[in-house]
Motif scaffolding. Structure first.
Motif, PDB file in Angstrom:
ATOM      1  N   LEU A  43       2.266  -2.350   0.358  1.00 36.76           N
ATOM      2  CA  LEU A  43       1.144  -3.264   0.588  1.00 36.76           C
ATOM      3  C   LEU A  43       0.217  -2.745   1.672  1.00 36.76           C
ATOM      4  CD1 LEU A  43       2.885  -6.748   0.345  1.00 36.76           C
ATOM      5  CD2 LEU A  43       1.213  -5.771  -1.224  1.00 36.76           C
ATOM      6  N   GLY A  44       0.773  -2.125   2.703  1.00 37.64           N
ATOM      7  CA  GLY A  44      -0.046  -1.554   3.762  1.00 37.64           C
ATOM      8  C   GLY A  44      -0.950  -0.448   3.251  1.00 37.64           C
ATOM      9  N   TYR A  47      -3.721  -2.191   0.997  1.00 32.88           N
ATOM     10  CA  TYR A  47      -4.715  -2.908   1.804  1.00 32.88           C
ATOM     11  C   TYR A  47      -5.497  -1.955   2.707  1.00 32.88           C
ATOM     12  CZ  TYR A  47      -3.085  -7.498   0.355  1.00 32.88           C
ATOM     13  OH  TYR A  47      -2.779  -8.608  -0.375  1.00 32.88           O
ATOM     14  N   ALA A  50      -8.037  -0.334   0.422  1.00 38.35           N
ATOM     15  CA  ALA A  50      -9.062  -1.303   0.030  1.00 38.35           C
ATOM     16  C   ALA A  50      -9.999  -1.612   1.202  1.00 38.35           C
ATOM     17  CB  ALA A  50      -8.419  -2.587  -0.481  1.00 38.35           C
ATOM     18  N   GLY A  51      -9.440  -1.742   2.399  1.00 37.66           N
ATOM     19  CA  GLY A  51     -10.279  -2.008   3.562  1.00 37.66           C
ATOM     20  C   GLY A  51     -11.198  -0.850   3.889  1.00 37.66           C
TER      21      GLY A  51
END
Length: 106
Positions: A43-44, A47, A50-51
Motif C-alpha cells: 500500500l505504501g 500510495y 500515486a501521490g
C-alpha cells in the motif's frame, strides 16, 4: 486471553510438547508480521507512486518510480523479527501452564 489459554491447553492435551507450542506461537507471529509487512509495503508503494504522480503530473510528463528495495527488505526483516520477538514471552508463559489448568480456566 482466555480463549488463547484454552487453545494452548487443548493443543498440549492433544500431545504438543512445550517446545512445539512455543514454535507454533512463534511461527504464527512471523506469518502475521509478514502479512502486515507485505500489505503495508504494498500500500505504501501504491500510495507513494500515486501521490508523486498527482503532484508532478502537470510539470513532468513521466514520473519515474525509484524503489529502495534494500531498505524495504531491511524494514521487512526488522518487522518480522520484532513480531517474533513479541511472541517469545507469551509463548513461554503459555507453554508453562499445565493443560488441565488451561482447560479448566474460566
Amino acid at each position: 486471553m482466555l480463549e488463547r489459554n484454552q487453545e494452548s491447553g487443548l493443543l498440549r492435551a492433544l500431545g504438543l510438547t512445550r517446545r512445539q507450542l512455543r514454535r507454533t506461537f512463534g511461527l504464527e507471529a512471523i506469518l502475521l508480521a509478514l502479512v502486515g509487512v507485505l500489505l503495508g509495503l504494498g500500500l505504501g508503494l501504491v500510495y507513494g507512486w500515486a501521490g508523486a504522480h498527482a503532484l508532478l503530473s502537470g510539470e513532468v510528463t513521466h514520473v519515474g518510480l525509484v524503489v529502495p528495495w534494500e531498505r524495504l527488505a531491511l524494514v521487512a526483516v526488522i518487522a518480522v523479527g520484532a513480531g517474533w520477538l513479541a511472541s517469545v514471552l507469551p509463548a513461554r508463559r503459555a507453554a508453562r501452564v499445565s493443560p488441565a489448568a488451561a482447560l479448566a480456566a474460566e
